[in-house]
Motif scaffolding. Sequence first.
Motif, PDB file in Angstrom:
ATOM      1  N   ARG A 121     -15.535  12.661 -26.700  1.00  0.00           N
ATOM      2  CA  ARG A 121     -15.294  12.786 -25.324  1.00  0.00           C
ATOM      3  C   ARG A 121     -15.119  11.192 -24.655  1.00  0.00           C
ATOM      4  N   ALA A 122     -16.264  10.424 -25.108  1.00  0.00           N
ATOM      5  CA  ALA A 122     -16.250   8.947 -24.823  1.00  0.00           C
ATOM      6  C   ALA A 122     -14.985   8.530 -25.201  1.00  0.00           C
ATOM      7  N   ARG A 123     -14.653   8.571 -26.427  1.00  0.00           N
ATOM      8  CA  ARG A 123     -13.392   7.977 -27.194  1.00  0.00           C
ATOM      9  C   ARG A 123     -12.115   8.368 -26.437  1.00  0.00           C
ATOM     10  N   ARG A 124     -11.937   9.689 -26.143  1.00  0.00           N
ATOM     11  CA  ARG A 124     -10.719  10.195 -25.273  1.00  0.00           C
ATOM     12  C   ARG A 124     -10.665   9.582 -23.851  1.00  0.00           C
ATOM     13  N   PHE A 125     -11.890   9.542 -23.132  1.00  0.00           N
ATOM     14  CA  PHE A 125     -11.784   8.884 -21.746  1.00  0.00           C
ATOM     15  C   PHE A 125     -11.575   7.386 -21.693  1.00  0.00           C
ATOM     16  N   ALA A 126     -12.235   6.674 -22.827  1.00  0.00           N
ATOM     17  CA  ALA A 126     -11.821   5.293 -22.969  1.00  0.00           C
ATOM     18  C   ALA A 126     -10.410   4.956 -23.474  1.00  0.00           C
ATOM     19  N   ALA A 127      -9.777   5.869 -24.124  1.00  0.00           N
ATOM     20  CA  ALA A 127      -8.174   5.558 -24.437  1.00  0.00           C
ATOM     21  C   ALA A 127      -7.580   5.644 -23.349  1.00  0.00           C
ATOM     22  N   TRP A 128      -7.552   6.895 -22.514  1.00  0.00           N
ATOM     23  CA  TRP A 128      -6.982   7.012 -21.552  1.00  0.00           C
ATOM     24  C   TRP A 128      -6.881   5.945 -20.344  1.00  0.00           C
ATOM     25  N   SER A 129      -8.490   5.607 -19.894  1.00  0.00           N
ATOM     26  CA  SER A 129      -8.440   4.625 -19.008  1.00  0.00           C
ATOM     27  C   SER A 129      -8.204   3.178 -19.230  1.00  0.00           C
ATOM     28  N   ALA A 130      -8.159   2.818 -20.777  1.00  0.00           N
ATOM     29  CA  ALA A 130      -7.846   1.645 -21.063  1.00  0.00           C
ATOM     30  C   ALA A 130      -6.301   1.394 -21.144  1.00  0.00           C
ATOM     31  N   ILE A 131      -5.528   2.438 -21.392  1.00  0.00           N
ATOM     32  CA  ILE A 131      -4.114   2.397 -21.369  1.00  0.00           C
ATOM     33  C   ILE A 131      -3.686   2.306 -19.939  1.00  0.00           C
ATOM     34  N   GLY A 132      -4.500   3.024 -19.093  1.00  0.00           N
ATOM     35  CA  GLY A 132      -4.218   2.893 -17.419  1.00  0.00           C
ATOM     36  C   GLY A 132      -4.474   1.611 -16.787  1.00  0.00           C
ATOM     37  N   SER A 133      -5.526   1.021 -17.305  1.00  0.00           N
ATOM     38  CA  SER A 133      -6.108  -0.181 -16.762  1.00  0.00           C
ATOM     39  C   SER A 133      -5.063  -1.474 -17.216  1.00  0.00           C
ATOM     40  N   LEU A 134      -4.513  -1.034 -18.655  1.00  0.00           N
ATOM     41  CA  LEU A 134      -3.504  -2.312 -18.822  1.00  0.00           C
ATOM     42  C   LEU A 134      -2.293  -2.001 -18.259  1.00  0.00           C
ATOM     43  N   LEU A 135      -1.744  -0.901 -17.977  1.00  0.00           N
ATOM     44  CA  LEU A 135      -0.542  -0.401 -17.361  1.00  0.00           C
ATOM     45  C   LEU A 135      -0.673  -0.869 -15.678  1.00  0.00           C
ATOM     46  N   LEU A 136      -1.885  -0.730 -15.075  1.00  0.00           N
ATOM     47  CA  LEU A 136      -2.036  -1.312 -13.858  1.00  0.00           C
ATOM     48  C   LEU A 136      -2.215  -2.695 -13.655  1.00  0.00           C
ATOM     49  N   GLY A 137      -2.823  -3.367 -14.497  1.00  0.00           N
ATOM     50  CA  GLY A 137      -2.826  -4.672 -14.548  1.00  0.00           C
ATOM     51  C   GLY A 137      -1.298  -5.272 -14.810  1.00  0.00           C
ATOM     52  N   ALA A 138      -0.388  -4.713 -15.812  1.00  0.00           N
ATOM     53  CA  ALA A 138       1.000  -5.235 -15.528  1.00  0.00           C
ATOM     54  C   ALA A 138       1.611  -4.950 -14.402  1.00  0.00           C
ATOM     55  N   ALA A 139       1.395  -3.866 -13.715  1.00  0.00           N
ATOM     56  CA  ALA A 139       2.131  -3.574 -12.397  1.00  0.00           C
ATOM     57  C   ALA A 139       1.605  -4.596 -11.517  1.00  0.00           C
ATOM     58  N   GLY A 140       0.289  -4.941 -11.481  1.00  0.00           N
ATOM     59  CA  GLY A 140      -0.238  -5.866 -10.346  1.00  0.00           C
ATOM     60  C   GLY A 140       0.567  -7.406 -10.519  1.00  0.00           C
ATOM     61  N   GLN A 141       0.627  -7.707 -11.734  1.00  0.00           N
ATOM     62  CA  GLN A 141       1.373  -8.918 -12.176  1.00  0.00           C
ATOM     63  C   GLN A 141       2.698  -8.920 -11.790  1.00  0.00           C
ATOM     64  N   VAL A 142       3.519  -7.666 -11.812  1.00  0.00           N
ATOM     65  CA  VAL A 142       4.880  -7.500 -11.346  1.00  0.00           C
ATOM     66  C   VAL A 142       5.041  -7.723  -9.958  1.00  0.00           C
ATOM     67  N   ALA A 143       4.022  -7.010  -9.283  1.00  0.00           N
ATOM     68  CA  ALA A 143       4.140  -6.948  -7.939  1.00  0.00           C
ATOM     69  C   ALA A 143       3.826  -8.355  -7.272  1.00  0.00           C
ATOM     70  N   TYR A 144       2.831  -9.002  -7.829  1.00  0.00           N
ATOM     71  CA  TYR A 144       2.653 -10.573  -7.351  1.00  0.00           C
ATOM     72  C   TYR A 144       3.821 -11.447  -7.533  1.00  0.00           C
TER      73      TYR A 144
END
Length: 270
Positions: free
Chosen positions: A204-227
């Motif tokens: 359960r922890a690995r599944r949550f970590a996988a989705w949240s890690a991918i989401g955080s990296l995509l969110l970070g990329a979106a923030g850089q693009v927006a700025y």
Amino acid sequence: MTTPSMSAYPRAVEDLIPAARALADKLGRVPSRNLLMRELRVGSPKATALREALATAEFTPTAPPAAAPVDTPPGPATEPVPAEPTTEPEPSSSLAEPVTGPEVSTPVAVVGHPSSTITTGPVSAVRKPMRSWVLLLLAAPAFVAIWSGWVGLGELTGFGVVHPLPGIWDSFSLNTAITLPVGVEAYAAYALRAWLSGDGVPRRARRFAAWSAIGSLLLGAAGQVAYHLMESAGVTSAPWWITTLVACLPVAVLGMGAALAHLLHTRDGS
């Protein structure tokens, strides 16, 4: 009058093999060199040759050890078994070289205990870990770019300098824009490590970590693009929906970090 064992002429090894085999049948094992010397009244070379002949013939006891004395007359003579030179394999030679083929178990007889065997398997090759200094070289420019992008986006969305200790330390100030790179990127690295750590992490922890890690990296990329898009267009204040999303990031990072830390301390099925 002399007995056959006390002949005036020394007997050959082939003539002594039946008596040695009879002694081995009584003991239930291959007799030692000293025992052969004492019971058959032979020298050390002949005792060694007799023991090698019994071992080469793959001696198997035909009956359990009897309680009769050792000096009981030997049984009927049998055909002599010619001694063949044997070489015992060195156990260290198979362990010195790494085995890369399929795993095959090999039974090895125990000296002095022919009915016992030890199963040995191949030794897997040890792989050296990769150096981590390359990761530091890659992280240095990425850190500079990500830090400046998040701080710039925070300033466009209302994050700025505050005085967190008014009346206590008035001169102390803090730019709250640094909370964005520290929170989002640090959690992405934390979740990525938990995802790729191995079998010690609950499912359960690995599944949550996988989705949240991918989401955080995509969110970070979106923030850089927006700025960078707003900076290149000369925008001095971000739209309301971007400001809303950026303002919620510290709270979202806190919740995901607490949830992942809790899941890492649980077990599967609990």
